[in-house]
Design a protein around this motif. Structure first.
Motif, mmCIF file in Angstrom:
data_model
loop_
_atom_site.group_PDB
_atom_site.id
_atom_site.type_symbol
_atom_site.label_atom_id
_atom_site.label_comp_id
_atom_site.label_asym_id
_atom_site.label_seq_id
_atom_site.Cartn_x
_atom_site.Cartn_y
_atom_site.Cartn_z
ATOM 1 N N LYS A 203 0.831 -1.210 0.000
ATOM 2 C CA LYS A 203 0.000 0.000 0.000
ATOM 3 C C LYS A 203 0.862 1.255 0.000
ATOM 4 C CE LYS A 203 -3.596 2.375 2.586
ATOM 5 N NZ LYS A 203 -4.358 2.445 3.814
ATOM 6 N N LYS A 204 1.867 1.295 0.882
ATOM 7 C CA LYS A 204 2.725 2.484 0.987
ATOM 8 C C LYS A 204 3.515 2.708 -0.303
ATOM 9 C CE LYS A 204 2.144 4.338 4.996
ATOM 10 N NZ LYS A 204 1.577 5.683 5.102
ATOM 11 N N LEU A 205 4.067 1.649 -0.871
ATOM 12 C CA LEU A 205 4.808 1.800 -2.120
ATOM 13 C C LEU A 205 3.890 2.284 -3.237
ATOM 14 C CD1 LEU A 205 7.106 -1.366 -2.018
ATOM 15 C CD2 LEU A 205 7.798 1.014 -1.680
ATOM 16 N N ALA A 206 2.674 1.738 -3.305
ATOM 17 C CA ALA A 206 1.722 2.142 -4.339
ATOM 18 C C ALA A 206 1.323 3.612 -4.173
ATOM 19 C CB ALA A 206 0.488 1.242 -4.302
ATOM 20 N N GLU A 207 1.131 4.045 -2.926
ATOM 21 C CA GLU A 207 0.781 5.448 -2.671
ATOM 22 C C GLU A 207 1.855 6.396 -3.188
ATOM 23 O OE1 GLU A 207 0.250 5.819 1.565
ATOM 24 O OE2 GLU A 207 -1.660 4.748 1.541
ATOM 25 N N LYS A 208 3.100 5.970 -3.092
ATOM 26 C CA LYS A 208 4.226 6.807 -3.506
ATOM 27 C C LYS A 208 4.615 6.570 -4.971
ATOM 28 C CE LYS A 208 6.110 6.649 1.193
ATOM 29 N NZ LYS A 208 6.370 8.018 1.612
ATOM 30 N N SER A 209 3.936 5.622 -5.621
ATOM 31 C CA SER A 209 4.284 5.214 -6.990
ATOM 32 C C SER A 209 5.731 4.737 -7.070
ATOM 33 C CB SER A 209 4.043 6.344 -7.989
ATOM 34 O OG SER A 209 2.679 6.684 -8.021
ATOM 35 N N TRP A 210 6.141 3.995 -6.053
ATOM 36 C CA TRP A 210 7.482 3.428 -5.987
ATOM 37 C C TRP A 210 7.430 1.936 -6.263
ATOM 38 C CZ3 TRP A 210 9.629 5.594 -0.707
ATOM 39 C CH2 TRP A 210 9.885 6.964 -0.838
ATOM 40 N N ARG A 211 8.553 1.423 -6.743
ATOM 41 C CA ARG A 211 8.702 -0.028 -6.919
ATOM 42 C C ARG A 211 9.887 -0.501 -6.085
ATOM 43 N NH1 ARG A 211 8.596 -2.036 -12.636
ATOM 44 N NH2 ARG A 211 7.750 -3.888 -11.666
ATOM 45 N N LEU A 212 9.883 -1.770 -5.785
ATOM 46 C CA LEU A 212 10.876 -2.388 -4.911
ATOM 47 C C LEU A 212 11.636 -3.481 -5.647
ATOM 48 C CD1 LEU A 212 12.082 -3.145 -2.064
ATOM 49 C CD2 LEU A 212 10.092 -4.679 -1.827
ATOM 50 N N ALA A 213 12.944 -3.501 -5.431
ATOM 51 C CA ALA A 213 13.785 -4.619 -5.866
ATOM 52 C C ALA A 213 14.545 -5.131 -4.651
ATOM 53 C CB ALA A 213 14.768 -4.189 -6.948
ATOM 54 N N ALA A 214 14.687 -6.425 -4.563
ATOM 55 C CA ALA A 214 15.431 -7.039 -3.464
ATOM 56 C C ALA A 214 16.740 -7.615 -3.987
ATOM 57 C CB ALA A 214 14.601 -8.137 -2.808
ATOM 58 N N ALA A 215 17.723 -7.661 -3.104
ATOM 59 C CA ALA A 215 19.002 -8.318 -3.381
ATOM 60 C C ALA A 215 19.237 -9.277 -2.220
ATOM 61 C CB ALA A 215 20.132 -7.302 -3.493
ATOM 62 N N GLU A 216 19.177 -10.560 -2.498
ATOM 63 C CA GLU A 216 19.197 -11.549 -1.435
ATOM 64 C C GLU A 216 20.390 -12.496 -1.568
ATOM 65 O OE1 GLU A 216 15.300 -13.163 -0.289
ATOM 66 O OE2 GLU A 216 14.602 -12.334 -2.213
ATOM 67 N N SER A 217 21.080 -12.673 -0.473
ATOM 68 C CA SER A 217 22.147 -13.655 -0.424
ATOM 69 C C SER A 217 21.690 -14.830 0.429
ATOM 70 C CB SER A 217 23.438 -13.028 0.113
ATOM 71 O OG SER A 217 24.503 -13.941 0.011
ATOM 72 N N CYS A 218 21.850 -14.757 1.733
ATOM 73 C CA CYS A 218 21.528 -15.909 2.582
ATOM 74 C C CYS A 218 20.042 -16.263 2.575
ATOM 75 C CB CYS A 218 22.030 -15.696 4.000
ATOM 76 S SG CYS A 218 21.253 -14.330 4.889
ATOM 77 N N THR A 219 19.183 -15.330 2.250
ATOM 78 C CA THR A 219 17.748 -15.630 2.218
ATOM 79 C C THR A 219 17.315 -16.280 0.902
ATOM 80 O OG1 THR A 219 17.339 -13.337 1.561
ATOM 81 C CG2 THR A 219 17.044 -13.894 3.903
ATOM 82 N N ALA A 220 18.134 -16.181 -0.111
ATOM 83 C CA ALA A 220 17.962 -16.914 -1.376
ATOM 84 C C ALA A 220 16.543 -16.896 -1.935
ATOM 85 C CB ALA A 220 18.457 -18.347 -1.226
ATOM 86 N N GLY A 221 15.903 -15.733 -1.888
ATOM 87 C CA GLY A 221 14.584 -15.602 -2.481
ATOM 88 C C GLY A 221 13.430 -15.575 -1.498
ATOM 89 N N LEU A 222 13.691 -15.681 -0.214
ATOM 90 C CA LEU A 222 12.594 -15.671 0.764
ATOM 91 C C LEU A 222 11.916 -14.304 0.867
ATOM 92 C CD1 LEU A 222 13.983 -17.882 3.675
ATOM 93 C CD2 LEU A 222 12.210 -18.453 2.017
ATOM 94 N N VAL A 223 12.674 -13.227 0.684
ATOM 95 C CA VAL A 223 12.051 -11.901 0.684
ATOM 96 C C VAL A 223 11.057 -11.830 -0.474
ATOM 97 C CG1 VAL A 223 12.443 -9.423 0.356
ATOM 98 C CG2 VAL A 223 13.954 -10.741 1.862
ATOM 99 N N ALA A 224 11.482 -12.292 -1.630
ATOM 100 C CA ALA A 224 10.596 -12.309 -2.799
ATOM 101 C C ALA A 224 9.377 -13.178 -2.536
ATOM 102 C CB ALA A 224 11.345 -12.807 -4.027
ATOM 103 N N ASP A 225 9.577 -14.317 -1.908
ATOM 104 C CA ASP A 225 8.468 -15.212 -1.608
ATOM 105 C C ASP A 225 7.453 -14.541 -0.685
ATOM 106 O OD1 ASP A 225 7.168 -17.882 -1.631
ATOM 107 O OD2 ASP A 225 7.743 -17.876 0.493
#
Length: 158
Positions: free
Chosen positions: A11-33
């Motif tokens: 909701k907050k990102l959409a309100e600001k018209s922002w997009r998010l990218a993640a960079a994951e090492s030890c989490t290997a995609g869990l943030v994306a999940d």
């Protein structure tokens, strides 16, 4: 992590018209999940770079190999470079990164297993970073790091 936290991020990102990218090492995609598990994420979530190796951090995110040589892959400097690199490479306004040691063994650096650095970059507002120390199994550490990365992001954007 409660879906309402991720919903609030969306909701907050959409309100600001922002997009998010993640960079994951030890989490290997869990943030994306965690992000993708909530309906509406596609409006704001660009995706995630899974940069498990040093080579992927340098080639995919543009992290300076000398920075890693000087500070290590599990460091504030590396987390900051990963987060800002995710923003720059993807062309988005927000980046979040996670780099750490989930175990069961260390990496020879002398850092204890469970050491994790999380960084958040907001275009125009800079990058913040925080060190965490977790205990538990490998998967417990990975899950906790992914959840805390999203909490750090939420705290920066609200």
């Amino acid at each position: 992590m409660a879906d309402d936290t991720v919903s609030s991020i969306i909701k907050k990102l959409a309100e600001k018209s922002w997009r998010l990218a993640a960079a994951e090492s030890c989490t290997a995609g869990l943030v994306a999940d965690l992000m993708a598990s909530v309906p509406g994420a596609s409006k704001v979530f660009w995706g995630s770079y899974v940069t498990y190796s040093i080579e992927s951090k340098t080639s995919m995110l543009g992290v300076d190999p000398d920075l890693i040589s000087r500070h290590g892959a599990v460091s504030e400097a590396c987390a900051r470079a990963m987060s800002s690199g995710a923003c720059q490479k993807s062309g988005v306004q927000c980046g979040v990164s996670v780099t750490g040691l989930a175990g069961p063994d260390g990496d020879g650096s002398g850092l204890p297993v469970g050491t994790v650095w999380i960084a958040v970059t907001i275009s125009g507002s800079g990058t913040s970073a925080r060190e965490y120390r977790y205990t538990g199994s490998r998967n417990t550490i990975r899950r906790a790091a992914a959840e805390d990365a999203l909490r750090e992001l939420y705290n920066r954007i609200r």
